[in-house]
Design a protein around this motif. Structure first.
Motif, PDB file in Angstrom:
ATOM      1  N   THR A   1       0.832  -1.214   0.000  1.00  0.00           N
ATOM      2  CA  THR A   1       0.000   0.000   0.000  1.00  0.00           C
ATOM      3  C   THR A   1       0.859   1.254   0.000  1.00  0.00           C
ATOM      4  OG1 THR A   1      -1.794  -1.117   1.170  1.00  0.00           O
ATOM      5  CG2 THR A   1      -1.767   1.278   1.259  1.00  0.00           C
ATOM      6  N   VAL A   2       1.840   1.286   0.887  1.00  0.00           N
ATOM      7  CA  VAL A   2       2.725   2.455   0.979  1.00  0.00           C
ATOM      8  C   VAL A   2       3.496   2.650  -0.323  1.00  0.00           C
ATOM      9  CG1 VAL A   2       4.719   3.437   2.174  1.00  0.00           C
ATOM     10  CG2 VAL A   2       2.928   2.268   3.483  1.00  0.00           C
ATOM     11  N   THR A   3       3.995   1.557  -0.893  1.00  0.00           N
ATOM     12  CA  THR A   3       4.784   1.646  -2.123  1.00  0.00           C
ATOM     13  C   THR A   3       3.962   2.172  -3.297  1.00  0.00           C
ATOM     14  OG1 THR A   3       6.141  -0.225  -1.420  1.00  0.00           O
ATOM     15  CG2 THR A   3       6.239   0.367  -3.738  1.00  0.00           C
ATOM     16  N   LYS A   4       2.786   1.611  -3.502  1.00  0.00           N
ATOM     17  CA  LYS A   4       1.959   2.001  -4.652  1.00  0.00           C
ATOM     18  C   LYS A   4       1.534   3.465  -4.563  1.00  0.00           C
ATOM     19  CE  LYS A   4      -0.808  -1.665  -4.331  1.00  0.00           C
ATOM     20  NZ  LYS A   4      -1.897  -2.642  -4.630  1.00  0.00           N
ATOM     21  N   ARG A   5       1.117   3.902  -3.391  1.00  0.00           N
ATOM     22  CA  ARG A   5       0.660   5.289  -3.257  1.00  0.00           C
ATOM     23  C   ARG A   5       1.800   6.287  -3.396  1.00  0.00           C
ATOM     24  NH1 ARG A   5      -3.796   4.792   1.725  1.00  0.00           N
ATOM     25  NH2 ARG A   5      -5.261   3.459   0.566  1.00  0.00           N
ATOM     26  N   THR A   6       2.946   5.951  -2.823  1.00  0.00           N
ATOM     27  CA  THR A   6       4.099   6.852  -2.927  1.00  0.00           C
ATOM     28  C   THR A   6       4.580   6.971  -4.364  1.00  0.00           C
ATOM     29  OG1 THR A   6       4.810   6.264  -0.684  1.00  0.00           O
ATOM     30  CG2 THR A   6       6.451   7.283  -2.117  1.00  0.00           C
ATOM     31  N   THR A   7       4.683   5.830  -5.053  1.00  0.00           N
ATOM     32  CA  THR A   7       5.199   5.832  -6.423  1.00  0.00           C
ATOM     33  C   THR A   7       4.249   6.535  -7.386  1.00  0.00           C
ATOM     34  OG1 THR A   7       6.255   3.702  -5.943  1.00  0.00           O
ATOM     35  CG2 THR A   7       6.192   4.390  -8.238  1.00  0.00           C
ATOM     36  N   CYS A   8       2.960   6.351  -7.190  1.00  0.00           N
ATOM     37  CA  CYS A   8       1.983   6.942  -8.107  1.00  0.00           C
ATOM     38  C   CYS A   8       1.802   8.442  -7.890  1.00  0.00           C
ATOM     39  CB  CYS A   8       0.639   6.241  -7.954  1.00  0.00           C
ATOM     40  SG  CYS A   8      -0.639   6.836  -9.090  1.00  0.00           S
ATOM     41  N   ILE A   9       1.738   8.870  -6.630  1.00  0.00           N
ATOM     42  CA  ILE A   9       1.372  10.258  -6.333  1.00  0.00           C
ATOM     43  C   ILE A   9       2.587  11.166  -6.168  1.00  0.00           C
ATOM     44  CG2 ILE A   9       0.188  11.758  -4.686  1.00  0.00           C
ATOM     45  CD1 ILE A   9      -1.611   9.334  -4.003  1.00  0.00           C
ATOM     46  N   PHE A  10       3.569  10.721  -5.372  1.00  0.00           N
ATOM     47  CA  PHE A  10       4.641  11.627  -4.964  1.00  0.00           C
ATOM     48  C   PHE A  10       5.907  11.541  -5.818  1.00  0.00           C
ATOM     49  CE2 PHE A  10       2.143  10.989  -1.044  1.00  0.00           C
ATOM     50  CZ  PHE A  10       1.771  12.315  -0.820  1.00  0.00           C
ATOM     51  N   ILE A  11       6.228  10.342  -6.320  1.00  0.00           N
ATOM     52  CA  ILE A  11       7.449  10.204  -7.135  1.00  0.00           C
ATOM     53  C   ILE A  11       7.435  11.137  -8.355  1.00  0.00           C
ATOM     54  CG2 ILE A  11       8.555   8.627  -8.772  1.00  0.00           C
ATOM     55  CD1 ILE A  11       9.671   8.257  -6.027  1.00  0.00           C
ATOM     56  N   PRO A  12       6.332  11.247  -9.110  1.00  0.00           N
ATOM     57  CA  PRO A  12       6.349  12.169 -10.259  1.00  0.00           C
ATOM     58  C   PRO A  12       6.604  13.627  -9.855  1.00  0.00           C
ATOM     59  CG  PRO A  12       4.508  10.646 -10.445  1.00  0.00           C
ATOM     60  CD  PRO A  12       5.076  10.465  -9.069  1.00  0.00           C
ATOM     61  N   LEU A  13       6.173  14.005  -8.648  1.00  0.00           N
ATOM     62  CA  LEU A  13       6.349  15.394  -8.207  1.00  0.00           C
ATOM     63  C   LEU A  13       7.808  15.733  -7.931  1.00  0.00           C
ATOM     64  CD1 LEU A  13       3.317  15.816  -5.763  1.00  0.00           C
ATOM     65  CD2 LEU A  13       3.534  16.706  -8.092  1.00  0.00           C
ATOM     66  N   THR A  14       8.628  14.712  -7.626  1.00  0.00           N
ATOM     67  CA  THR A  14      10.021  14.997  -7.285  1.00  0.00           C
ATOM     68  C   THR A  14      10.758  15.663  -8.447  1.00  0.00           C
ATOM     69  OG1 THR A  14      10.704  12.762  -7.958  1.00  0.00           O
ATOM     70  CG2 THR A  14      10.133  13.089  -5.649  1.00  0.00           C
ATOM     71  N   LEU A  15      10.550  15.134  -9.659  1.00  0.00           N
ATOM     72  CA  LEU A  15      11.223  15.717 -10.828  1.00  0.00           C
ATOM     73  C   LEU A  15      10.635  17.066 -11.205  1.00  0.00           C
ATOM     74  CD1 LEU A  15      11.655  12.553 -13.112  1.00  0.00           C
ATOM     75  CD2 LEU A  15      13.391  13.695 -11.720  1.00  0.00           C
ATOM     76  N   ILE A  16       9.325  17.209 -11.061  1.00  0.00           N
ATOM     77  CA  ILE A  16       8.681  18.478 -11.413  1.00  0.00           C
ATOM     78  C   ILE A  16       9.186  19.603 -10.520  1.00  0.00           C
ATOM     79  CG2 ILE A  16       6.480  19.719 -11.397  1.00  0.00           C
ATOM     80  CD1 ILE A  16       5.163  17.208 -12.461  1.00  0.00           C
ATOM     81  N   PHE A  17       9.323  19.341  -9.218  1.00  0.00           N
ATOM     82  CA  PHE A  17       9.794  20.374  -8.298  1.00  0.00           C
ATOM     83  C   PHE A  17      11.228  20.806  -8.619  1.00  0.00           C
ATOM     84  CE2 PHE A  17       6.694  19.021  -4.699  1.00  0.00           C
ATOM     85  CZ  PHE A  17       5.666  19.667  -5.370  1.00  0.00           C
ATOM     86  N   ILE A  18      12.084  19.840  -8.990  1.00  0.00           N
ATOM     87  CA  ILE A  18      13.453  20.191  -9.373  1.00  0.00           C
ATOM     88  C   ILE A  18      13.443  21.009 -10.664  1.00  0.00           C
ATOM     89  CG2 ILE A  18      15.667  19.261 -10.170  1.00  0.00           C
ATOM     90  CD1 ILE A  18      15.233  16.895  -8.292  1.00  0.00           C
ATOM     91  N   ALA A  19      12.599  20.617 -11.605  1.00  0.00           N
ATOM     92  CA  ALA A  19      12.517  21.322 -12.890  1.00  0.00           C
ATOM     93  C   ALA A  19      12.060  22.761 -12.715  1.00  0.00           C
ATOM     94  CB  ALA A  19      11.567  20.587 -13.831  1.00  0.00           C
ATOM     95  N   LEU A  20      11.162  22.990 -11.764  1.00  0.00           N
ATOM     96  CA  LEU A  20      10.588  24.324 -11.571  1.00  0.00           C
ATOM     97  C   LEU A  20      11.414  25.214 -10.645  1.00  0.00           C
ATOM     98  CD1 LEU A  20       6.779  23.453 -11.241  1.00  0.00           C
ATOM     99  CD2 LEU A  20       8.018  24.273 -13.263  1.00  0.00           C
TER     100      LEU A  20
END
Length: 382
Positions: free
Chosen positions: A72-91
């Motif tokens: 549960t923890v893995t699926k939710r973290t990977t789907c919701i928060f992992i994509p945001l990590t690159l976006i925040f660095i890009a911005l």
């Protein structure tokens, strides 16, 4: 068995996604450094923040995996928060925004790492055969793909923000079918007496140390190989990413074979000879100044380091003295602490000497892996 196969596919995809994110970040470090005008010391400090935030997250996510279930923890973290990590660095448009984005990257990427390894250990036990190395092979494949896209996008002048944003969207879409795959993870109520940060002890301490040395070497290659090649071989940014790309491909290839090799020769001997191969690669990297032998050297380092961390996590998952999530978190805390100290050491040494001198750490780490290899076996006397 279909249930196990579906879960194995889900875990494999998530390991690959985690690797893609890291490889994407690593491939663009020179451009990020140039964009924010970072010195080697400043870059090392920022990567130190990434490692520090990851270490804090290890225990938090390990506890969460025990309490709510690793899947549960893995699926939710990977789907919701992992994509945001690159976006925040890009911005990030300032050094402070970049620092905040890197801290967030460390927390999410590190926490996801612990949770997905806990889930992988469960799938491995249910399938009743070694699988951990193949899961980490998918991480290496993802890292190679991420680094490779960095080479391609840099060559075709695709900006880092555009590259990171597209990658984030693809990751989110890829995770949508994965989160529907069912898996009932083990759950355990955490004790209030447990320390906030899980530290390895007893038989797990030398396991954590060898993981520390392996992750430190991996972190050096991931975070500094492009800078190293740009400095020593005088390459441009796109060509400089080849070192980590070849390193990742070699790690992937070795990890595909790692489960069978460890099953045939045992964890001890597999790790022992891996350390020698990494030592050979380190010597090649320090001896030559042209692209081809340098890339070959990074490839040997990748082969040598490849199975160390999977063997360590597999050993931690089998420990009978501590719960699975806490055991893996404790290994990650000290083991991946290499991400915390290594880049800082490299940056500081390079600041006062040279980037090539700082890479003298690599053969030392390989030799230490060789010395401690027996502790990856459940019977260290063997």
């Amino acid at each position: 068995m279909k249930f196990v196969r579906n879960s194995r596919f889900a875990v494999s995809v998530i390991f690959a996604i985690n690797g893609v994110v890291f490889g994407t970040w690593a491939s663009r470090i020179p451009e990020i450094s140039d964009l924010h005008n970072l010195s080697p010391g400043a870059l090392g400090l920022l990567i130190f923040l990434l490692g520090f935030s990851a270490v804090i997250a290890f225990s938090v996510f390990g506890r969460a995996a025990d309490r709510y279930g690793a899947s549960t923890v893995t699926k939710r973290t990977t789907c919701i928060f992992i994509p945001l990590t690159l976006i925040f660095i890009a911005l990030a448009n300032s050094i402070w925004a970049l620092a905040a984005a890197i801290i967030f990257f460390g927390v999410i990427h590190g926490g996801d790492d612990v949770a997905m390894n806990a889930w992988a250990a469960e799938v491995e036990r249910k399938d009743e055969r070694p699988l951990m190395s193949s899961f980490h092979a998918m991480w290496s494949l993802g890292a190679g793909i991420g680094a490779g896209t960095g080479v391609i996008t840099s060559f075709y002048k695709v900006t880092m923000p555009m590259h990171f944003t597209i990658t984030s969207i693809v990751i989110f879409l890829a995770m949508l079918p994965i989160i529907t795959i069912p898996f009932k993870s083990e759950k355990k109520q955490n004790s209030n007496k447990e320390p906030f940060i899980s530290f390895p002890k007893g038989a797990l301490l030398p396991v954590a140390l060898i993981t520390f040395f392996a992750s430190l070497g991996e972190g050096i290659v991931a975070d500094w190989s492009a800078i190293f090649l740009r400095s020593v071989a005088e390459l441009n940014n796109s060509s400089a990413a080849l070192g980590f790309t070849v390193f990742s491909v070699c790690m992937f290839t070795m990890r595909l074979m790692g489960d069978k090799i460890a099953l045939k020769f045992g964890a001890h001997m597999t790790a022992r000879y891996s350390g020698l191969i990494a030592l050979l690669g380190s010597i090649i990297v320090l001896t030559f100044n042209s692209l081809v032998p340098l890339v070959i050297g990074f490839g040997f380092i990748g082969i040598g380091i490849a199975v160390i961390i999977p063997l360590a996590f597999s050993r931690a998952g089998k420990d009978k003295e501590i719960s699975q999530g806490s055991a893996i978190a404790s290994i990650a805390t000290l083991g991946y602490g290499g991400m915390l100290l290594g880049p800082l050491f490299i940056g500081l040494i390079a600041e006062f000497t040279s980037i090539k001198t700082s890479f003298l750490l690599l053969p030392i780490l390989a030799f230490l892996i060789f010395l401690l290899s027996k502790h990856l076996s459940t019977n260290p006397r063997v």
